[in-house]
Design an enzyme around this catalytic site. Structure first.
Site, PDB file in Angstrom:
ATOM      1  N   HIS A 111       0.822  -1.208   0.000  1.00 51.02           N
ATOM      2  CA  HIS A 111       0.000   0.000   0.000  1.00 51.02           C
ATOM      3  C   HIS A 111       0.859   1.263   0.000  1.00 51.02           C
ATOM      4  CE1 HIS A 111      -3.897   1.877   0.520  1.00 51.02           C
ATOM      5  NE2 HIS A 111      -3.366   2.678   1.409  1.00 51.02           N
ATOM      6  N   TYR A 170       4.530   0.230  -2.779  1.00 50.73           N
ATOM      7  CA  TYR A 170       4.385  -0.222  -4.169  1.00 50.73           C
ATOM      8  C   TYR A 170       5.415  -1.305  -4.526  1.00 50.73           C
ATOM      9  CZ  TYR A 170       1.337   3.836  -4.687  1.00 50.73           C
ATOM     10  OH  TYR A 170       0.323   4.740  -4.548  1.00 50.73           O
ATOM     11  N   LYS A 225      -6.931  13.138  -8.131  1.00 49.86           N
ATOM     12  CA  LYS A 225      -6.397  11.809  -7.859  1.00 49.86           C
ATOM     13  C   LYS A 225      -7.553  10.868  -7.537  1.00 49.86           C
ATOM     14  CE  LYS A 225      -3.051   9.400  -4.926  1.00 49.86           C
ATOM     15  NZ  LYS A 225      -2.251   9.487  -3.704  1.00 49.86           N
ATOM     16  N   SER A 249      -8.306   4.005  -3.795  1.00 47.91           N
ATOM     17  CA  SER A 249      -9.207   2.911  -3.412  1.00 47.91           C
ATOM     18  C   SER A 249      -9.423   2.902  -1.906  1.00 47.91           C
ATOM     19  CB  SER A 249      -8.584   1.583  -3.828  1.00 47.91           C
ATOM     20  OG  SER A 249      -7.384   1.381  -3.115  1.00 47.91           O
ATOM     21  N   HIS A 250     -10.581   2.438  -1.487  1.00 48.36           N
ATOM     22  CA  HIS A 250     -10.803   2.078  -0.090  1.00 48.36           C
ATOM     23  C   HIS A 250     -11.583   0.767  -0.065  1.00 48.36           C
ATOM     24  CE1 HIS A 250     -10.433   4.400   3.920  1.00 48.36           C
ATOM     25  NE2 HIS A 250      -9.271   4.159   3.399  1.00 48.36           N
ATOM     26  N   ASP A 306      -5.757  14.581   0.192  1.00 46.66           N
ATOM     27  CA  ASP A 306      -4.701  14.609  -0.826  1.00 46.66           C
ATOM     28  C   ASP A 306      -4.819  15.851  -1.704  1.00 46.66           C
ATOM     29  OD1 ASP A 306      -3.243  12.299  -0.268  1.00 46.66           O
ATOM     30  OD2 ASP A 306      -4.665  11.018  -1.302  1.00 46.66           O
ATOM     31  N   SER A 338      -5.841   7.443  12.494  1.00 45.77           N
ATOM     32  CA  SER A 338      -6.944   8.344  12.850  1.00 45.77           C
ATOM     33  C   SER A 338      -7.110   9.357  11.731  1.00 45.77           C
ATOM     34  CB  SER A 338      -6.631   9.063  14.165  1.00 45.77           C
ATOM     35  OG  SER A 338      -6.722   8.161  15.241  1.00 45.77           O
TER      36      SER A 338
END
Lengths: 217, 736
Positions: free
Chosen positions: B45, B48, B87, B90-91, B113, B310
């Site tokens: 994650h 890479y 940008k 993913s989640h 971001d 958090s």
């Protein structure tokens, strides 16, 4: 005309409200929630958003803010006050407008371009007449205005119901979309006239309502 | 169950070889704190590990690019002194565990971001994939994700302008939730995450730090989800959009007042990732006093403070002279701000806790020395080399009924149920709201606008990863061009299975090659992106799903074009490349014939740029009344959808495939249904030089959709088509 647009930390539509005021010929003045100084404005616009997060109940904390103390006094002196969405919720919580706002009866946030029926001609609906249908976007999860049947009858008799939804979009009592106070200088509605001031974005019907705060309510 | 004597590094997901590399870099054994930090930064994650080498294949430069991959978001110049940052991220794994918070925090993360670049977030788009709509689990995840996206996006006041929702059994266990955000900024005020200036201070501001999301990056994003594993539930982060809203306004005010040296959001791996990235980009050393981090819980370990995920936190580098002004701005927005460290000379990230050193790691080791593994792609034998023989597919008895069946298919049906739950108006710029090919947003108060679309095609990529991924890029660009914009750049989210086994290495390599070829053909760069691997479950990997977000530029918002016919009497044309539509990988093949097989046609790379240019030029010159890309369901579905503002159509389509059903419902061609006023046809023809432009019919006010192809005639009422298209999703979700 100088119109104060209130910014709480969670206000989302303040920039749009200021732009709408300017497009309708007014001068927009930013009012900060933590200040009780209204900067000598001629009218006040409480825009949509989530004031202090609205984790408890929409507008329940905002009514105690310094700026609301000043706005209550301003309204009592006859100054025009327009509340949209969260602004409407805050005005109801503050007792400046009748009724309360509850969660939509279908349990979901709802965003659409709504048809609203003008109940009677007033300074808040410009050149529109009773029975006219105007098109204004709405977007809310807790927008079902509620009052008891007796209260609604009294408000209707007093001419305080200014706009109704053409369709039942949220379960509001009497399909009420917007009400004013007995004096007529404070008006609140769930739909967003500030998003309906340019043909490019879909409708210009909101100009009449925004202009209400410029013309003194 | 864990075996108790498994070494710590393996329990944290590091291999023995990786531990040896860490020991080499440190010149000693790492302690537990250091191992925890390494395990997160060297996870797929953050690091890479399996994709970095491949991603080098993608073009990332171009005249509009102000910031390519490597910062929090990519940034392009859109003219008039304006730039947009965007940008997609993913989640997926958090959303499969807890869809509401998973999707909500996905939106929150991608927004951070954007404003970390100094840009005001103005739009989001979402690409969602679930199992079959008939599956209760899929519907529950779908409902939760939509509610979560709405909750967060609505509360922070960022308009949703589009996206996609796909239902496919391959996503049953492992749903995909990809969120894209776009922000606008002055081209001159671009913010960077690069730390600089020995003696400058690291200020952490925003929410307090708790135990949520500890290990989220490694536990949730880099391992397969086992069925029924409740133990991962506490790892999902909880979002608070009100705090984020304050964070946005506070951050933008700090940037506007010029008070920050650099700005970075805290995402995966929390402080560990944010601070090491800042130090690495600026080639400086950092000292962090972890005991100064404001906590929500009193008994947190230093390593927990370091890796906590958090939400709603930002880190800034500030000069000592500006600290008071920064604190004053944060106080005004009621955002707690704390100095937690400073920039020092050297090359290390040194963490202390009540003056004791708990971790001391060379920054370059953490960030740059992350192992990068080449993949060993092996072409799966199941992949077809030839298209299917259409003779194996019986032609429908009633093509009109087939059209209605396709319009009602969950993947084609209206997604209004979704976007009615999102604020699509805030910002007063939504010229084209969701439901068209691309959303168009005016960059108020400028008259300029951008168009954006978010598209993937897992089915076609599963059949042929190179062609599937390339066609996803072309489709996203075509969608933006249909709205009247010149495609300018893309962002991508690569959703794949485990890169260490099975088909995934081949799929990943080929898909990236396909994306690269398509971007090169369109002459547009990839400016940002995200890789989500290990999307697997008991039944194997998800269909390989590269999702492409394309942003295009319109000189004036008034040039925007919608998908639906505008005027009776207008001429209907099909503007197309020379690819012939096929049944392979199509919605028609799946919905009507129950199969996904064959080999989709090679996408029309050589004509793709010309096709987009013709659409954007036609829009700018006011020649095009409507434009709608033929995607799922082929050209017949596209023509039908173009009537949904209430007008009818009569058209005659050439039977290019030699089978009316495939010419009508086949996919894979670059074909756009355009309408224009009769006097503009010649001018449009001139623009379409080198492309196929066929005049196929007229817009009518007759309330019917009449499409002829060969000996076949479809004749259905617009009202029936709209009803079929409208009811599927709300009816399914009413029975949640």
């Amino acid at each position: 005309m100088r119109v104060g647009v209130v910014t709480f930390p969670g206000t989302c539509d303040d920039r749009d409200a200021r732009r709408a005021v300017e497009l309708c010929g007014g001068v927009a003045v930013t009012l900060w929630h933590g200040s009780n100084d209204l900067d000598d404005v001629d009218g006040v616009f409480l825009p949509g958003g989530f004031s202090y997060g609205d984790h408890l109940r929409c507008g329940a904390l905002a009514r105690f803010s310094p700026v609301m103390g000043a706005i209550s006094a301003f309204a009592a002196a006859g100054g025009p006050v327009l509340g949209v969405c969260n602004g409407f919720q805050v005005l109801c919580e503050a007792g400046l407008l009748p009724g309360v706002l509850r969660a939509n009866h279908h349990g979901r946030f709802n965003c659409l371009e709504a048809d609203l029926v003008v109940e009677r001609a007033s300074a808040w609906t410009g050149a529109f007449s009773a029975g006219d249908t105007i098109r204004v976007p709405l977007k809310h999860g807790e927008g079902a205005w509620y009052a008891s049947d007796d209260d609604l009858r009294e408000l209707e008799a007093a001419g305080q119901v200014l706009l109704r939804y053409a369709d039942d979009v949220n379960g509001a009592t009497g399909r009420v979309a917007g009400v004013c106070n007995a004096e007529g200088n404070v008006f609140g509605l769930m739909p967003h006239p500030e998003h309906a001031v340019e043909a490019l974005i879909g409708s210009t019907d909101g100009r009449a309502i925004v202009s209400g705060v410029l013309s003194g309510g | 169950m864990q075996v108790v004597d498994t070494p710590l590094h393996r329990r944290l997901g590091l291999t023995d070889g990786e531990l040896a590399r860490i020991c080499d870099d440190l010149g000693r054994e790492p302690n537990g704190f250091e191992l925890a930090v390494y395990s997160l930064l060297w996870s797929e994650h953050c690091g890479y590990k399996h994709s970095a080498l491949l991603l080098r294949r993608l073009p990332t430069t171009g005249p509009r690019v102000l910031q390519g991959p490597g910062e929090n978001a990519g940034v392009i110049d859109v003219g008039d002194g304006l730039a947009v940052a965007f940008k997609v991220e993913s989640h997926n794994h958090p959303s499969a565990v807890e869809p509401f918070q998973g999707a909500a925090t996905g939106v929150g993360g991608i927004l951070r971001d954007i404003f970390a670049m100094g840009a005001r977030p103005i739009a989001t788009l979402d690409s969602l994939r679930f199992g079959d709509l008939a599956s209760p689990r899929a519907r529950r995840l779908f409902d939760g994700a939509v509610r979560g996206i709405g909750h967060y996006g609505n509360c922070v006041g960022v308009a949703n302008i589009g996206g996609e929702v796909v239902f496919e059994p391959g996503y049953e266990q492992n749903c995909l939730v990809n969120a894209m955000a776009i922000g606008v900024l002055d081209a001159s005020s671009l913010q960077s995450a690069s730390a600089a200036g020995v003696g400058n201070l690291v200020v952490l501001y925003g929410a307090r730090t708790g135990r949520d999301g500890i290990g989220g990056a490694s536990v949730l994003a880099s391992q397969d989800i086992d069925q029924g594993d409740g133990s991962k539930r506490p790892s999902v982060q909880i979002g608070d959009p009100f705090t984020e809203k304050k964070l946005i306004e506070c951050s933008l005010e700090l940037v506007a007042r010029g008070l920050l040296v650099s700005l970075q959001d805290l995402g995966a791996a929390g402080l560990a990732s944010a601070t090491s990235e800042m130090a690495s980009k600026g080639a400086v050393a950092l000292e962090l006093a972890l005991d100064r981090v404001p906590l929500r819980e009193t008994d947190m370990e230093p390593f927990e403070i370091m890796v906590s995920e958090s939400q709603e936190r930002m880190a800034a580098v500030v000069t000592p002279e500006q600290l008071a002004a920064v604190e004053e701005t944060c106080a005004r927005w009621e955002v707690p701000a704390t100095v937690i460290g400073r920039i020092v000379s050297g090359d290390r990230l040194v963490c202390t806790y009540h003056d004791a050193v708990v971790g001391d790691i060379p920054v370059a080791s953490l960030v740059d020395n992350c192992p990068r593994y080449p993949l060993t792609p092996v072409r799966p034998e199941r992949l077809a080399t030839e298209p299917v023989d259409p003779a194996a597919y019986p032609a429908p008895a009633d093509h009109g009924a087939t059209l209605l069946q396709l319009l009602a298919a969950p993947n084609v049906a209206s997604k209004e149920w979704v976007w009615r739950q999102y604020d699509t108006y805030v910002g007063s710029g939504s010229v084209v709201r969701p439901g068209s090919d691309a959303g168009v947003l005016r960059l108020t108060p400028s008259d300029r606008a951008i168009a954006a679309s978010l598209d993937g095609n897992g089915r076609r990529t599963w059949l042929d990863p190179l062609r599937g991924a390339a066609s996803a890029v072309l489709e996203a660009a075509r969608n933006v061009a249909c709205a009247g914009a010149e495609p300018a750049a893309v962002t991508n989210c690569l959703n794949f299975g485990n890169p260490e086994r099975g088909e995934t290495p081949y799929m990943l390599v080929e898909a990236i090659e396909g994306m690269a070829q398509a971007c090169e053909a369109l002459a547009i760069p990839v400016v940002s992106g995200n890789v989500s691997l290990y999307n697997e479950h008991g039944g194997g990997p998800i269909p390989p799903t590269p999702v492409i977000g394309c942003v295009g530029v319109l000189e004036s918002a008034s040039h925007a074009v919608r998908a639906t016919f505008r005027q009776p009497g207008d001429v209907v044309l099909i503007l197309a490349d020379d690819v012939i539509a096929a049944i392979d990988g199509s919605e028609y093949q799946r919905t009507v014939h129950g199969r996904t097989e064959g080999r989709p046609p090679a996408p029309g790379l050589s004509q793709a740029a010309r096709l987009c240019r013709a659409l954007a030029d036609g829009a700018r010159r006011g020649l095009i009344a409507s434009a709608h890309d033929a995607a799922d369901g082929g050209v017949a579905v596209a023509i039908a959808e173009a009537t949904f503002d209430g007008l009818g159509v009569e058209a005659t389509i050439a039977d290019a495939a030699g089978r009316a059903d495939i010419s009508l419902f086949g996919e894979g061609a670059g074909a756009v249904v355009v309408s224009c006023s009769p006097e503009h046809v010649d001018a449009l023809r001139a623009l379409a030089d080198g492309l196929a432009l066929a005049e196929v019919g007229r817009v009518t006010d007759g309330g019917r959709i009449v499409i002829r192809c060969g000996a076949t005639t479809i004749d259905v009422a617009v009202a029936d088509a709209r009803f079929a298209h409208a009811r599927t999703i709300p009816d399914a979700m009413a029975a949640l």
